[in-house]
Design an enzyme around this catalytic site. Structure first.
Site, PDB file in Angstrom:
ATOM      1  N   ASP A  12     -18.604  -3.992 -26.184  1.00 52.31           N
ATOM      2  CA  ASP A  12     -18.331  -5.240 -26.890  1.00 52.31           C
ATOM      3  C   ASP A  12     -18.748  -6.349 -25.915  1.00 52.31           C
ATOM      4  O   ASP A  12     -18.015  -6.710 -25.006  1.00 52.31           O
ATOM      5  CB  ASP A  12     -16.825  -5.287 -27.221  1.00 52.31           C
ATOM      6  CG  ASP A  12     -16.324  -6.654 -27.644  1.00 52.31           C
ATOM      7  OD1 ASP A  12     -17.129  -7.608 -27.725  1.00 52.31           O
ATOM      8  OD2 ASP A  12     -15.104  -6.784 -27.871  1.00 52.31           O
ATOM      9  N   GLU A  28      -4.939  -4.647 -15.382  1.00 48.33           N
ATOM     10  CA  GLU A  28      -5.420  -3.517 -16.182  1.00 48.33           C
ATOM     11  C   GLU A  28      -6.102  -2.492 -15.279  1.00 48.33           C
ATOM     12  O   GLU A  28      -5.907  -1.276 -15.428  1.00 48.33           O
ATOM     13  CB  GLU A  28      -6.375  -3.985 -17.269  1.00 48.33           C
ATOM     14  CG  GLU A  28      -6.742  -2.839 -18.211  1.00 48.33           C
ATOM     15  CD  GLU A  28      -7.752  -3.225 -19.281  1.00 48.33           C
ATOM     16  OE1 GLU A  28      -7.650  -2.701 -20.401  1.00 48.33           O
ATOM     17  OE2 GLU A  28      -8.659  -4.033 -18.994  1.00 48.33           O
ATOM     18  N   ARG A  83     -16.582   1.139 -37.362  1.00 46.70           N
ATOM     19  CA  ARG A  83     -15.344   1.718 -37.912  1.00 46.70           C
ATOM     20  C   ARG A  83     -14.382   0.620 -38.345  1.00 46.70           C
ATOM     21  O   ARG A  83     -13.457   0.847 -39.100  1.00 46.70           O
ATOM     22  CB  ARG A  83     -14.663   2.582 -36.847  1.00 46.70           C
ATOM     23  CG  ARG A  83     -15.348   3.902 -36.598  1.00 46.70           C
ATOM     24  CD  ARG A  83     -14.689   4.643 -35.451  1.00 46.70           C
ATOM     25  NE  ARG A  83     -14.865   3.936 -34.187  1.00 46.70           N
ATOM     26  CZ  ARG A  83     -14.297   4.303 -33.046  1.00 46.70           C
ATOM     27  NH1 ARG A  83     -13.498   5.346 -33.019  1.00 46.70           N
ATOM     28  NH2 ARG A  83     -14.514   3.637 -31.934  1.00 46.70           N
ATOM     29  N   ASN A 107     -15.167  -5.581 -18.003  1.00 47.13           N
ATOM     30  CA  ASN A 107     -15.646  -4.353 -17.357  1.00 47.13           C
ATOM     31  C   ASN A 107     -16.439  -4.667 -16.092  1.00 47.13           C
ATOM     32  O   ASN A 107     -16.275  -4.004 -15.064  1.00 47.13           O
ATOM     33  CB  ASN A 107     -16.510  -3.534 -18.324  1.00 47.13           C
ATOM     34  CG  ASN A 107     -15.760  -3.092 -19.563  1.00 47.13           C
ATOM     35  OD1 ASN A 107     -16.312  -3.095 -20.660  1.00 47.13           O
ATOM     36  ND2 ASN A 107     -14.501  -2.720 -19.421  1.00 47.13           N
ATOM     37  N   CYS A 131     -14.805   3.820 -23.779  1.00 52.32           N
ATOM     38  CA  CYS A 131     -16.033   3.032 -23.898  1.00 52.32           C
ATOM     39  C   CYS A 131     -16.762   3.022 -22.552  1.00 52.32           C
ATOM     40  O   CYS A 131     -17.962   3.233 -22.495  1.00 52.32           O
ATOM     41  CB  CYS A 131     -15.720   1.609 -24.332  1.00 52.32           C
ATOM     42  SG  CYS A 131     -15.002   1.519 -25.979  1.00 52.32           S
ATOM     43  N   ARG A 178     -20.764   3.952 -23.000  1.00 47.56           N
ATOM     44  CA  ARG A 178     -21.390   4.444 -24.235  1.00 47.56           C
ATOM     45  C   ARG A 178     -21.500   3.313 -25.242  1.00 47.56           C
ATOM     46  O   ARG A 178     -22.372   3.293 -26.111  1.00 47.56           O
ATOM     47  CB  ARG A 178     -20.551   5.581 -24.838  1.00 47.56           C
ATOM     48  CG  ARG A 178     -19.191   5.127 -25.319  1.00 47.56           C
ATOM     49  CD  ARG A 178     -18.463   6.148 -26.165  1.00 47.56           C
ATOM     50  NE  ARG A 178     -17.149   5.624 -26.539  1.00 47.56           N
ATOM     51  CZ  ARG A 178     -16.906   4.888 -27.615  1.00 47.56           C
ATOM     52  NH1 ARG A 178     -17.868   4.575 -28.461  1.00 47.56           N
ATOM     53  NH2 ARG A 178     -15.680   4.451 -27.863  1.00 47.56           N
ATOM     54  N   SER A 179     -20.567   2.354 -25.124  1.00 46.30           N
ATOM     55  CA  SER A 179     -20.440   1.296 -26.116  1.00 46.30           C
ATOM     56  C   SER A 179     -19.862   0.070 -25.426  1.00 46.30           C
ATOM     57  O   SER A 179     -18.967   0.191 -24.590  1.00 46.30           O
ATOM     58  CB  SER A 179     -19.491   1.765 -27.225  1.00 46.30           C
ATOM     59  OG  SER A 179     -19.168   0.717 -28.103  1.00 46.30           O
ATOM     60  N   HIS A 208     -23.409  -4.383 -28.086  1.00 43.43           N
ATOM     61  CA  HIS A 208     -23.315  -5.078 -29.378  1.00 43.43           C
ATOM     62  C   HIS A 208     -22.492  -6.363 -29.312  1.00 43.43           C
ATOM     63  O   HIS A 208     -21.622  -6.533 -28.463  1.00 43.43           O
ATOM     64  CB  HIS A 208     -22.721  -4.149 -30.445  1.00 43.43           C
ATOM     65  CG  HIS A 208     -21.380  -3.575 -30.079  1.00 43.43           C
ATOM     66  ND1 HIS A 208     -21.250  -2.373 -29.428  1.00 43.43           N
ATOM     67  CD2 HIS A 208     -20.110  -4.042 -30.259  1.00 43.43           C
ATOM     68  CE1 HIS A 208     -19.962  -2.116 -29.228  1.00 43.43           C
ATOM     69  NE2 HIS A 208     -19.259  -3.118 -29.723  1.00 43.43           N
ATOM     70  N   LEU A 209     -22.815  -7.237 -30.232  1.00 42.67           N
ATOM     71  CA  LEU A 209     -22.005  -8.422 -30.519  1.00 42.67           C
ATOM     72  C   LEU A 209     -21.439  -8.256 -31.921  1.00 42.67           C
ATOM     73  O   LEU A 209     -22.183  -7.939 -32.864  1.00 42.67           O
ATOM     74  CB  LEU A 209     -22.856  -9.697 -30.465  1.00 42.67           C
ATOM     75  CG  LEU A 209     -23.321 -10.177 -29.097  1.00 42.67           C
ATOM     76  CD1 LEU A 209     -24.389 -11.264 -29.248  1.00 42.67           C
ATOM     77  CD2 LEU A 209     -22.141 -10.711 -28.269  1.00 42.67           C
ATOM     78  N   TYR A 259      -8.463   6.656 -19.980  1.00 43.53           N
ATOM     79  CA  TYR A 259      -9.086   6.378 -18.681  1.00 43.53           C
ATOM     80  C   TYR A 259      -8.353   6.886 -17.446  1.00 43.53           C
ATOM     81  O   TYR A 259      -8.804   7.812 -16.769  1.00 43.53           O
ATOM     82  CB  TYR A 259      -9.314   4.864 -18.527  1.00 43.53           C
ATOM     83  CG  TYR A 259     -10.165   4.279 -19.609  1.00 43.53           C
ATOM     84  CD1 TYR A 259     -11.546   4.451 -19.591  1.00 43.53           C
ATOM     85  CD2 TYR A 259      -9.608   3.566 -20.671  1.00 43.53           C
ATOM     86  CE1 TYR A 259     -12.352   3.915 -20.600  1.00 43.53           C
ATOM     87  CE2 TYR A 259     -10.406   3.036 -21.673  1.00 43.53           C
ATOM     88  CZ  TYR A 259     -11.773   3.210 -21.631  1.00 43.53           C
ATOM     89  OH  TYR A 259     -12.561   2.701 -22.619  1.00 43.53           O
ATOM     90  N   TRP A 313      -3.928  -3.610 -26.046  1.00 41.62           N
ATOM     91  CA  TRP A 313      -3.817  -2.163 -26.295  1.00 41.62           C
ATOM     92  C   TRP A 313      -2.703  -1.834 -27.299  1.00 41.62           C
ATOM     93  O   TRP A 313      -2.580  -0.685 -27.723  1.00 41.62           O
ATOM     94  CB  TRP A 313      -3.525  -1.417 -24.985  1.00 41.62           C
ATOM     95  CG  TRP A 313      -4.703  -1.277 -24.081  1.00 41.62           C
ATOM     96  CD1 TRP A 313      -4.993  -2.020 -22.960  1.00 41.62           C
ATOM     97  CD2 TRP A 313      -5.771  -0.320 -24.182  1.00 41.62           C
ATOM     98  NE1 TRP A 313      -6.148  -1.591 -22.374  1.00 41.62           N
ATOM     99  CE2 TRP A 313      -6.652  -0.545 -23.109  1.00 41.62           C
ATOM    100  CE3 TRP A 313      -6.059   0.700 -25.091  1.00 41.62           C
ATOM    101  CZ2 TRP A 313      -7.799   0.211 -22.904  1.00 41.62           C
ATOM    102  CZ3 TRP A 313      -7.207   1.458 -24.894  1.00 41.62           C
ATOM    103  CH2 TRP A 313      -8.062   1.208 -23.815  1.00 41.62           C
TER     104      TRP A 313
END
Length: 270
Positions: A174, A63, A26, A182, A151, A171-172, A212-213, A99, A85
């Site tokens: 970075d 966070e 996106r 995370n 995510c 789900r996704s 993904h990268l 979240y 954010w």
């Protein structure tokens, strides 16, 4: 050193660099991605905060405390110099029911709120053999109200022989910028929950859908996977903390953290 748990993370980056498929996103930057990946972090080897690049414990800790507080407003984050954010928030600094809101204030169809995190802790204490101790941020009815769909989607606890394990599903991910946060944040949450339930935090399992990268992180990833990890640091919880809502920054002490220099990479805003 090949059994060092940090290699679980470095192997994931190497796998994406070697076998990842190119995709649009996106945002303005494409990605290389794989689908379906799992990592295990045994906390007997220490607190899984990466050592192959320096990580900012204070930022990831603040966070997480913000998630646990159940807030949707980023003023607390800005007060602690956390600004990634900012691009997502509305003019009143709100993110919608993201979240922490789902963790602590999940709204049912009858309008009643459900505190999933408090419920999960109660289950760990009173129904520890349950196979359904799950906290979900993926509230389908609320997705359209969120400034960004979650995510890190859900997490599940397991109690076996006095040991507490947690599995996170994303789900996704970075992988270069977001995933190290995370891993450390959910390991921290696992230790906090273990502390208030009187259990030993044993293992964090991280399962990822799209790993993904971003294309503008590939060179940084190549640099990082050449580095040899140091021993993981230790995380100690100090002070008299009885409830998940009682934790303050002063309750966390990181010991013996040795790390390679930070590697700069642009944050990709979707």
């Amino acid at each position: 050193m090949s059994h060092h748990p940090e290699y679980e993370y470095l192997k994931l980056m190497a796998e994406i660099l070697k076998n990842g498929k190119s995709k649009p996103t996106r945002g303005v930057t494409g990605i290389k991605s794989i689908f379906g990946y799992q990592m295990h972090f045994d906390l007997r080897h220490g607190f899984p905060m990466l050592t192959t690049k320096k990580m900012p414990f204070n930022i990831l800790m603040h966070e997480l405390l913000w998630f646990v507080s159940g807030s949707s407003n980023i003023k607390y984050l800005q007060d602690h110099k956390i600004h990634y954010w900012d691009e997502f928030a509305d003019k009143d600094l709100n993110l919608g029911p993201v979240y922490g809101v789902q963790w602590r204030h999940w709204k049912g169809p009858d309008g009643k709120e459900f505190d999933q995190l408090a419920w999960a802790i109660d289950q760990i204490k009173n129904n520890p053999h349950s196979k359904g101790i799950i906290v979900s941020a993926w509230n389908v009815a609320d997705l359209k109200e969120m400034r960004l769909p979650p995510c890190h989607t859900m997490f599940q606890f397991d109690v076996t022989k006095g040991k507490l394990r947690m599995q996170l599903y994303q789900r996704s991910s970075d992988v270069f910028l977001g995933l190290p946060f995370n891993i450390a944040q959910y390991a921290l949450l696992l230790q906090m929950v273990a502390h208030v339930t009187g259990l030993e935090a044993r293992e964090l399992v991280v399962s990822i859908g799209n790993a993904h990268l971003y294309n503008n992180h590939l060179e940084q990833a190549k640099e990082q996977i050449q580095r040899t990890p140091y021993a993981f640091p230790k995380l100690k919880i100090v002070g008299d903390v009885k409830s998940i809502d009682d934790f303050t920054p002063e309750n966390f002490v990181i010991e013996d953290y040795e790390a390679h220099p930070h590697i700069k990479a642009p944050l990709v805003i979707l």
